[in-house]
Design an enzyme around this catalytic site. Structure first.
Site, PDB file in Angstrom:
ATOM      1  CB  ALA A  10     -12.049  19.504  39.322  1.00  0.00           C
ATOM      2  CG  ASN A  12     -14.085  26.249  35.521  1.00  0.00           C
ATOM      3  OD1 ASN A  12     -13.460  27.277  35.746  1.00  0.00           O
ATOM      4  ND2 ASN A  12     -14.016  25.610  34.369  1.00  0.00           N
ATOM      5  CD  GLU A  88      -5.058  29.723  41.097  1.00  0.00           C
ATOM      6  OE1 GLU A  88      -4.723  28.539  40.973  1.00  0.00           O
ATOM      7  OE2 GLU A  88      -6.008  30.239  40.482  1.00  0.00           O
ATOM      8  CB  CYS A 182     -16.609  11.928  36.159  1.00  0.00           C
ATOM      9  SG  CYS A 182     -17.021  11.105  34.600  1.00  0.00           S
TER      10      CYS A 182
END
Length: 205
Positions: A10, A12, A88, A182
């Site tokens: 995800a 960060n 990316e 989550c």
């Protein structure tokens, strides 16, 4: 034998930091690396990969028209490349993922790809879809939700900080636009229409 790696997570989770550390490890041993990043993401300036902890490296840019195999082969013929790293990588096309597999299989150069698995709707990005299908090694880089569980989903927030799951797949932004959570709190935030309310509720549970 070289392999194709997909490091996914995800937002960060330190993907760019991990990429820069891997590149440094090769260079420290006298090996040459080539770093790519998406032309579309210029949050930290075009032509470089930057991490949130302040590390950075020059990078070649790719867009949907880039012929990655041809570019890498031409550069490898000029001076040997020991590793290709792609940041990316969710923005790669199906063809570009195939070309990176050819870099591994035909040129025997390891390729390390770093990116998001899913978008703010919980849908796979095209690049991630084919990396999941074709990579030799899949590695999940973990980050956590505000509740302490593993964060596997990404919420997109509007200007007022409200989560939503409609619109263009790609809107470039950092912490102010996207939050990793989550699955449970992803669903609850969309149902309630407020991430802040969910966070407050969790604090008082």
């Amino acid at each position: 034998m070289a392999q194709l790696y997909f490091y996914y997570s995800a937002m960060n989770a330190g993907k760019s930091t991990a990429l820069l550390q891997s590149s440094y490890n090769y260079q420290e041993r006298g090996m040459r690396t080539v770093v790519y990043t998406a032309e579309i993401d210029d949050r930290f300036g075009a032509g470089k990969v930057s991490s949130r902890i302040g590390l950075s490296s020059p990078a070649k840019l790719f867009n949907q028209n880039s012929s990655l195999f041809a570019e890498i082969r031409a550069e490898h013929e000029q001076q040997a490349i020991h590793c290709v790293l792609v940041d990316e990588c969710q923005f790669l096309t199906r063809q570009q993922v195939y070309e990176l597999s050819e870099v591994v299989d035909q040129l025997d150069i390891p390729v390390l790809c770093y990116g998001l698995r899913t978008d703010f709707r919980g849908e796979l990005f095209i690049g991630s879809q084919y990396l999941l299908a074709w990579s030799d090694k899949l590695v999940e880089l973990k980050t956590i939700c505000f509740c302490g569980r593993k964060a596997s989903m990404v919420l997109r927030l509007d200007q007022a900080g409200r989560p939503y799951n409609e619109g263009e797949q790609v809107v470039i932004g950092g912490n102010e636009r996207y939050v990793s959570v989550c699955r449970k709190h992803y669903k609850e935030a969309l149902e309630v229409g407020s991430l802040t309310a969910i966070q407050e509720r969790h604090r008082h549970d």
